[in-house]
Structure formats: structure tokens, C-alpha cells
Design a protein around this motif. Structure first.
Motif, PDB file in Angstrom:
ATOM      1  N   ARG A 233      -2.711   6.284  19.595  1.00 36.45           N
ATOM      2  CA  ARG A 233      -3.757   7.127  19.010  1.00 36.45           C
ATOM      3  C   ARG A 233      -3.640   7.175  17.497  1.00 36.45           C
ATOM      4  O   ARG A 233      -4.645   7.109  16.782  1.00 36.45           O
ATOM      5  CB  ARG A 233      -3.657   8.542  19.595  1.00 36.45           C
ATOM      6  CG  ARG A 233      -4.192   8.654  21.015  1.00 36.45           C
ATOM      7  CD  ARG A 233      -4.388  10.113  21.417  1.00 36.45           C
ATOM      8  NE  ARG A 233      -3.119  10.841  21.440  1.00 36.45           N
ATOM      9  CZ  ARG A 233      -2.331  10.891  22.514  1.00 36.45           C
ATOM     10  NH1 ARG A 233      -2.654  10.238  23.621  1.00 36.45           N
ATOM     11  NH2 ARG A 233      -1.207  11.585  22.473  1.00 36.45           N
ATOM     12  N   HIS A 234      -2.394   7.327  16.982  1.00 37.43           N
ATOM     13  CA  HIS A 234      -2.203   7.343  15.518  1.00 37.43           C
ATOM     14  C   HIS A 234      -2.636   6.018  14.911  1.00 37.43           C
ATOM     15  O   HIS A 234      -3.265   5.987  13.836  1.00 37.43           O
ATOM     16  CB  HIS A 234      -0.732   7.618  15.188  1.00 37.43           C
ATOM     17  CG  HIS A 234      -0.350   9.070  15.294  1.00 37.43           C
ATOM     18  ND1 HIS A 234      -0.971  10.065  14.606  1.00 37.43           N
ATOM     19  CD2 HIS A 234       0.623   9.679  16.037  1.00 37.43           C
ATOM     20  CE1 HIS A 234      -0.431  11.241  14.899  1.00 37.43           C
ATOM     21  NE2 HIS A 234       0.550  11.028  15.792  1.00 37.43           N
ATOM     22  N   ALA A 235      -2.323   4.952  15.570  1.00 32.71           N
ATOM     23  CA  ALA A 235      -2.677   3.619  15.036  1.00 32.71           C
ATOM     24  C   ALA A 235      -4.184   3.447  14.929  1.00 32.71           C
ATOM     25  O   ALA A 235      -4.691   2.826  13.984  1.00 32.71           O
ATOM     26  CB  ALA A 235      -2.070   2.534  15.920  1.00 32.71           C
ATOM     27  N   GLU A 236      -4.920   4.007  15.909  1.00 29.40           N
ATOM     28  CA  GLU A 236      -6.378   3.877  15.895  1.00 29.40           C
ATOM     29  C   GLU A 236      -7.004   4.694  14.768  1.00 29.40           C
ATOM     30  O   GLU A 236      -8.064   4.333  14.253  1.00 29.40           O
ATOM     31  CB  GLU A 236      -6.932   4.350  17.242  1.00 29.40           C
ATOM     32  CG  GLU A 236      -6.621   3.403  18.396  1.00 29.40           C
ATOM     33  CD  GLU A 236      -7.063   3.977  19.735  1.00 29.40           C
ATOM     34  OE1 GLU A 236      -7.658   5.087  19.715  1.00 29.40           O
ATOM     35  OE2 GLU A 236      -6.809   3.343  20.755  1.00 29.40           O
ATOM     36  N   HIS A 237      -6.359   5.824  14.388  1.00 31.56           N
ATOM     37  CA  HIS A 237      -6.960   6.721  13.404  1.00 31.56           C
ATOM     38  C   HIS A 237      -6.502   6.445  11.967  1.00 31.56           C
ATOM     39  O   HIS A 237      -7.032   7.047  11.032  1.00 31.56           O
ATOM     40  CB  HIS A 237      -6.651   8.173  13.761  1.00 31.56           C
ATOM     41  CG  HIS A 237      -7.371   8.664  14.969  1.00 31.56           C
ATOM     42  ND1 HIS A 237      -6.845   8.586  16.234  1.00 31.56           N
ATOM     43  CD2 HIS A 237      -8.625   9.210  15.113  1.00 31.56           C
ATOM     44  CE1 HIS A 237      -7.700   9.079  17.110  1.00 31.56           C
ATOM     45  NE2 HIS A 237      -8.802   9.464  16.454  1.00 31.56           N
ATOM     46  N   ILE A 238      -5.518   5.613  11.782  1.00 32.13           N
ATOM     47  CA  ILE A 238      -5.060   5.299  10.426  1.00 32.13           C
ATOM     48  C   ILE A 238      -5.890   4.152   9.876  1.00 32.13           C
ATOM     49  O   ILE A 238      -5.918   3.043  10.435  1.00 32.13           O
ATOM     50  CB  ILE A 238      -3.567   4.924  10.411  1.00 32.13           C
ATOM     51  CG1 ILE A 238      -2.720   6.151  10.726  1.00 32.13           C
ATOM     52  CG2 ILE A 238      -3.157   4.341   9.049  1.00 32.13           C
ATOM     53  CD1 ILE A 238      -2.743   7.221   9.668  1.00 32.13           C
ATOM     54  N   ASP A 239      -6.608   4.462   8.773  1.00 30.65           N
ATOM     55  CA  ASP A 239      -7.407   3.435   8.111  1.00 30.65           C
ATOM     56  C   ASP A 239      -7.269   3.607   6.605  1.00 30.65           C
ATOM     57  O   ASP A 239      -7.108   4.726   6.101  1.00 30.65           O
ATOM     58  CB  ASP A 239      -8.888   3.558   8.493  1.00 30.65           C
ATOM     59  CG  ASP A 239      -9.159   3.077   9.904  1.00 30.65           C
ATOM     60  OD1 ASP A 239      -8.713   1.973  10.238  1.00 30.65           O
ATOM     61  OD2 ASP A 239      -9.776   3.856  10.677  1.00 30.65           O
ATOM     62  N   PHE A 240      -7.327   2.557   5.866  1.00 31.35           N
ATOM     63  CA  PHE A 240      -7.344   2.624   4.403  1.00 31.35           C
ATOM     64  C   PHE A 240      -8.728   3.049   3.973  1.00 31.35           C
ATOM     65  O   PHE A 240      -9.725   2.351   4.253  1.00 31.35           O
ATOM     66  CB  PHE A 240      -6.985   1.264   3.810  1.00 31.35           C
ATOM     67  CG  PHE A 240      -7.059   1.257   2.306  1.00 31.35           C
ATOM     68  CD1 PHE A 240      -6.208   2.044   1.546  1.00 31.35           C
ATOM     69  CD2 PHE A 240      -8.016   0.475   1.646  1.00 31.35           C
ATOM     70  CE1 PHE A 240      -6.281   2.050   0.156  1.00 31.35           C
ATOM     71  CE2 PHE A 240      -8.087   0.490   0.259  1.00 31.35           C
ATOM     72  CZ  PHE A 240      -7.218   1.276  -0.481  1.00 31.35           C
ATOM     73  N   ASN A 241      -8.840   4.220   3.324  1.00 35.21           N
ATOM     74  CA  ASN A 241     -10.126   4.815   2.942  1.00 35.21           C
ATOM     75  C   ASN A 241     -10.115   5.087   1.445  1.00 35.21           C
ATOM     76  O   ASN A 241      -9.723   6.170   0.996  1.00 35.21           O
ATOM     77  CB  ASN A 241     -10.355   6.093   3.727  1.00 35.21           C
ATOM     78  CG  ASN A 241     -11.750   6.666   3.521  1.00 35.21           C
ATOM     79  OD1 ASN A 241     -12.429   6.364   2.541  1.00 35.21           O
ATOM     80  ND2 ASN A 241     -12.191   7.513   4.448  1.00 35.21           N
ATOM     81  N   PRO A 242     -10.532   4.150   0.620  1.00 41.04           N
ATOM     82  CA  PRO A 242     -10.496   4.315  -0.845  1.00 41.04           C
ATOM     83  C   PRO A 242     -11.298   5.535  -1.326  1.00 41.04           C
ATOM     84  O   PRO A 242     -10.888   6.228  -2.251  1.00 41.04           O
ATOM     85  CB  PRO A 242     -11.110   3.020  -1.366  1.00 41.04           C
ATOM     86  CG  PRO A 242     -10.907   2.039  -0.253  1.00 41.04           C
ATOM     87  CD  PRO A 242     -11.036   2.825   1.010  1.00 41.04           C
ATOM     88  N   ALA A 243     -12.438   5.802  -0.674  1.00 42.42           N
ATOM     89  CA  ALA A 243     -13.266   6.937  -1.117  1.00 42.42           C
ATOM     90  C   ALA A 243     -12.535   8.257  -0.892  1.00 42.42           C
ATOM     91  O   ALA A 243     -12.514   9.137  -1.763  1.00 42.42           O
ATOM     92  CB  ALA A 243     -14.598   6.910  -0.360  1.00 42.42           C
TER      93      ALA A 243
END
Length: 553
Positions: free
Chosen positions: A284-294
Motif C-alpha cells: 500500500r505504501h509503495a502504491e501511494h509514494i509518488d514524486f510530486n514536484p508541485a
């Protein structure tokens, strides 16, 4: 009244234990015999500053103890207020001083602060020494005498409370005016600061959450890679979850024929459930971790705002910024509501001012009546004391409101009809001042509840008939439920005492020692004869002494 005095290792006294009677007593002795030492010991007991130098040479400590009978003086309230044991027939005060300079005070064997024993001592004993004649130079003493005769204790207490409230109101008013003045000078800047902080929409705990979010966002790729690798180890081909599941099947297949493995099977099942739950959490953590520059830029900008405000205002947290914002809000509220508050305080001050003026005027009325009474009684007392042409007036002049009202009291005196009245301390001779002070003490002693009065050579500068009249006054004071003790060099006064004590010195191998003892009838004759004729006692002096004792007792 003072019943017993015990002194040990004080200056020249080894040990003194002596009892006193009520009424009028006298203490005599040659100059330097130690009368002042006894008074010094009594002063120490009543709260004067302790000095290790007063301890007799070679001793470790000195002790002064006195026993008082308080049965006629209604002092129980004092003892209850101070949480002290009360026995009206036996009140014991004790003071101890060690060679190291340490001092301890006791009332009825209970340790007390020096201020407490001093407060009680002032209600038990009044020691009038020659330096107290200087009180006639003080306006507050003269006002105090008039107040005693006026019996205005409640009025003075009420006035003092109102005056204190007025002072507090004036202080609050001045502080508010100063605050308004300073605030007005910086109002624009205060509003700018408050607006900036208010616009920041500060929230408790926000900074910590943002710092954690920024840390995650800035390491998003690294975190996501680690989580995917862990997920693959759990769920990939030959992963931990699949291997545990296979192991459970293997164990279950033999559990029927091998019961000893049942517990292991149960533990393995529990481990499988826990590991699978961990694996699912990682997924679940892996699915929700994304690089979000904004989002990262948004968090960074918000943190920059918070850091900038903290640096600008020299604080280290959002909590402190919130406190500063609220304080600024309060200051601005004071500025906005200052006119109303200022009006309220001015009204309060005006009401107290009017009440103070009213109470002070009542005090003046009472004091004027008492002043006339003092004038008349002082004239009646001073004429028999050898000042037949005396004029004595109590002058009341107005002064600005103070803690004791707006009356300035001055005792005016002249011994001659042709001499203008002037302040008594400026024009009276030493002998006249002694007579004035004795008359004042005699006058006010009937109005105050003071058990013991000690006169230390108040007869200085007088002799003959005047001395006899002074003795009569002290004797009358002693007959009026008072204990009066006079230290004297005059035989006319010594002969009036109901009890007679002598202070004398003895030279011993280890030094000089002072003693004090009560004289019997024959010893009194010898002592007074010696006072009359000097060291060589003549037969005429003895007869004169016997005559003095007969006519005066």
C-alpha cells in the motif's frame, strides 16, 4: 507585664535570673555598672539586631529569656494569627545568639521569625531611652500621640486602606497612559506585524508535519524503489509469503500422524498472517509514494514562510509565533478600547480621591478635638513639673494627602509668657524635653494597652522638687495597671519605687562581671543614702534616706 528576666553570657553578665513586680520599680547603680547592658539584653530579646560581639568572652552563645503575664491585655488574637501556643499567664520570649553570629528567636518554645518577636515585643515593652527624646523632632511621632488621644484607630485604618487603593488606581492610570502613549507611537507597525502573522494562518503542529512531508517528498524515488524491492521479496516468485504458505501445507499434511508438530503449525500460521499483513502494508505504501514536484514546491514555500517569520521575530517555533500574534492582538485591543478603559480608571480614581478627602477631613476633625485635649492635659502636667509659665499648643496645618491624612502636627512650646511659641525640639532645654516626654508618655499610657514601660534615665537634667514630681507621675502610671521601671540616678525617684533593684560590678579572677539584685529595706536605705551623699555615707544621709522612704511609700 514582665515577670522574670534571664540573661546568660551577655557582655559582662555571666548569669542573671531576676523577677519583677507590677507597679513602679526602680533600678539604680553607679555609672558603668551595667544598667545599659541589661537594657541591651532586653533590646536583643525584643528584636534588635544580633551581634556575636555581645557574647561574653570565651563563651559559645548567649541567651536572653523573659516571662510575661498577659492576663489583662487581650493578646490572644496575635497568637492565633501567628499560629502560636497561647497561655495568657505565662508567655515566654527567648533569643539565642551563637559565636558564629547565628541568631534564633522563640515564642513559647516555638521558633519564629525575628519580625514576629519584634512585633510582639513592641506590644509588650516600651523602652524609653534618652535618644527617644529625639522623637519630638519627628512629625509622625507627634501625629501618633494626637491619634492615640483621639482614639481614631479605626478611622485611620479605613483611611489608610482607601489611600492605598487611591495610590494603586493612580499607578494603574499612569501605566495605562504610558502604554497608550507608547502604543500610539508604534500602532501602525503593530498592526502591520499582526496582519502579517494573522495572514499566515498559523496552526499548532503544522511545521512538524510539513517538515516530515518535505522529507518524504524529497526522497520519494528512493523510498518507492526500496518499497517495491521489499514487495517483490514478499510476493515475487519464490517470495517469503509463498514460501511460508508452502511450509504451512507441508506441516499440515503430517499433523494428523505427528501430533507433536501441532504447536509449531499454529505458530507458523500466526507468523504467516503477520508477515502477510506486513507485506500488504508495504504494498500500500509503495502504491501511494509518488514524486510530486508541485506538492514539494507547495510544502517548501509554506516552510519558507514559517522560517522567515520565526527569523524575523527571533523565535524558534510556530507556537511562539502564535503567542506573539495573540499578544499583538491584545495590544491592539487595548489601543482600540483605551479611551473607554481610561475613562473607567479616571472615574475610579476620582471616586477614591473624593472618599480619601472625606475620610481625611473626618480625621482632621477628630485630631483637632484631640489636640485641644492634649494641650490642656500637657499644661496640667507640666506646671507641677517646674514649668509654671508653660504654654503648649498642638498646631495642625494642611499638607498634601499622604498615608496618614493631610494633617501636619507640630508641638509648640515655650516656658515663658514673653517668648513666642516654637517647635518644642528647637526651644526646650534637655530637662524640659525630659519633662515633656514623661508627660506625653503618662498621658498616652492610659490610652494604649502596653503592659511594661521602662524609662532609662528620663530624669536627666532635673533635680529636687521636679524630680519628686516626675517620680509621682511614674508611680501613678504604675498604679494604673501598668508596670513602670525607671533606671535613675536620683534619690527622690529611687525612693518612690515599690521595688528597688541595684546593678553593680564585681572584679573576679576571669574578669569583670555585672550583677543585679533586689534590695531589702535596709539595703535600700544604704543605697539611697549613698545616692544622696556619695561614697562616704553620713549619718545625716541615712536619716534623709529613711525620711524619703517613709514619706514616699
Amino acid at each position: 507585664m514582665l515577670q522574670r528576666l534571664f540573661i546568660k553570657n551577655f557582655t559582662l553578665i555571666d548569669e542573671l535570673d531576676i523577677t519583677f513586680d507590677g507597679g513602679f520599680s526602680v533600678i539604680t547603680g553607679e555609672t558603668g555598672a551595667g544598667k545599659s547592658i541589661i537594657l541591651g539584653a532586653l533590646g536583643l530579646l525584643l528584636g534588635q539586631r544580633a551581634d556575636s560581639k555581645t557574647i561574653k568572652a570565651g563563651r559559645e552563645r548567649c541567651v536572653v529569656e523573659a516571662q510575661f503575664d498577659l492576663r489583662r491585655y487581650d493578646m490572644q488574637a496575635f497568637f492565633e494569627e501567628k499560629d502560636l501556643d497561647y497561655d495568657d499567664g505565662d508567655c515566654i520570649l527567648r533569643r539565642e545568639v551563637t559565636s558564629s553570629g547565628k541568631s534564633r528567636a522563640f515564642i513559647n518554645d516555638t521558633p519564629v521569625a525575628l519580625t514576629t518577636i519584634r512585633e510582639l515585643g513592641s506590644q509588650l515593652v516600651d523602652i524609653h531611652s534618652q535618644h527617644q527624646n529625639l522623637l519630638l523632632q519627628r512629625d509622625d511621632f507627634q501625629l501618633h500621640v494626637v491619634d492615640i488621644i483621639a482614639g481614631d484607630a479605626k478611622d485611620t485604618a479605613d483611611y489608610a486602606a482607601t489611600y492605598q487603593a487611591l495610590r494603586q488606581a493612580n499607578k494603574e492610570l499612569e501605566e495605562l497612559r504610558e502604554t497608550i502613549r507608547k502604543s500610539s507611537e508604534t500602532e501602525d507597525y503593530l498592526r502591520f506585524q499582526h496582519h502579517e502573522l494573522d495572514e499566515a494562518r498559523l496552526v499548532e503542529g503544522e511545521q512538524e508535519e510539513l517538515e516530515q512531508a518535505y522529507s518524504i517528498l524529497s526522497h520519494a524515488e528512493e523510498i518507492k524503489s526500496a518499497l517495491f524491492e521489499a514487495d517483490n521479496l514478499f510476493y515475487g516468485d519464490g517470495g517469503v509469503v509463498e514460501r511460508l504458505k508452502n511450509a504451512i501445507h507441508c506441516i499440515d499434511s503430517v499433523s494428523n500422524v505427528f501430533p507433536d508438530i501441532t504447536e509449531v503449525a499454529s505458530r507458523l500460521e500466526s507468523s504467516y498472517i503477520e508477515v502477510k499483513d506486513i507485506a500488504d502494508e508495504i504494498s500500500r505504501h509503495a502504491e501511494h509514494i509518488d514524486f510530486n514536484p508541485a506538492r514539494m514546491e507547495e510544502v517548501s514555500n509554506r516552510l519558507d514562510t514559517l522560517y522567515h517569520l520565526q527569523q524575523k521575530h527571533h523565535v524558534g517555533s510556530v507556537s511562539e509565533l502564535i503567542a506573539l500574534r495573540d499578544d499583538l492582538q491584545q495590544q491592539l485591543s487595548h489601543i482600540d478600547g483605551s479611551d473607554e478603559l481610561l475613562h473607567e480608571l479616571e472615574e475610579k480614581k476620582n471616586v477614591l480621591q473624593a472618599k480619601c478627602e472625606q475620610q481625611a477631613t473626618r480625621l482632621t476633625t477628630l485630631r483637632l478635638a484631640a489636640a485641644r485635649e492634649v494641650e490642656e492635659e500637657m499644661r496640667q502636667r507640666l506646671v507641677p513639673l517646674g514649668i509654671p509659665k508653660v504654654r503648649f499648643e498642638v498646631s495642625l496645618t494642611e499638607k498634601p494627602l499622604a498615608a496618614d491624612g493631610h494633617d501636619k502636627v507640630s508641638f509648640l512650646f515655650t516656658a515663658n509668657t514673653s517668648t513666642p511659641l516654637q517647635p518644642v525640639a528647637q526651644v526646650a532645654s534637655g530637662g524640659e524635653i525630659a519633662r515633656v516626654m514623661l508627660s506625653l508618655k503618662a498621658m498616652i499610657s492610659g490610652a494604649v494597652n502596653l503592659p511594661t514601660i521602662i524609662f532609662d534615665e528620663i530624669d536627666t537634667g532635673v533635680s529636687g522638687k521636679v524630680a519628686e514630681m516626675m517620680a509621682r507621675i511614674m508611680q501613678e502610671m504604675g498604679d494604673n495597671d501598668r508596670q513602670v521601671i525607671s533606671i535613675t540616678h536620683l534619690p527622690q525617684i529611687a525612693a518612690r519605687g515599690a521595688s528597688h533593684y541595684k546593678v553593680y560590678k564585681e572584679e573576679q579572677t576571669d574578669g569583670t562581671t555585672s550583677h543585679m539584685r533586689r534590695l531589702n529595706a535596709q539595703e535600700r536605705v544604704s543605697e539611697i543614702a549613698q545616692m544622696l551623699s556619695g561614697s562616704e555615707i553620713s549619718e545625716a544621709a541615712i536619716k534623709n534616706a529613711e525620711q524619703l522612704l517613709r514619706q514616699d511609700n
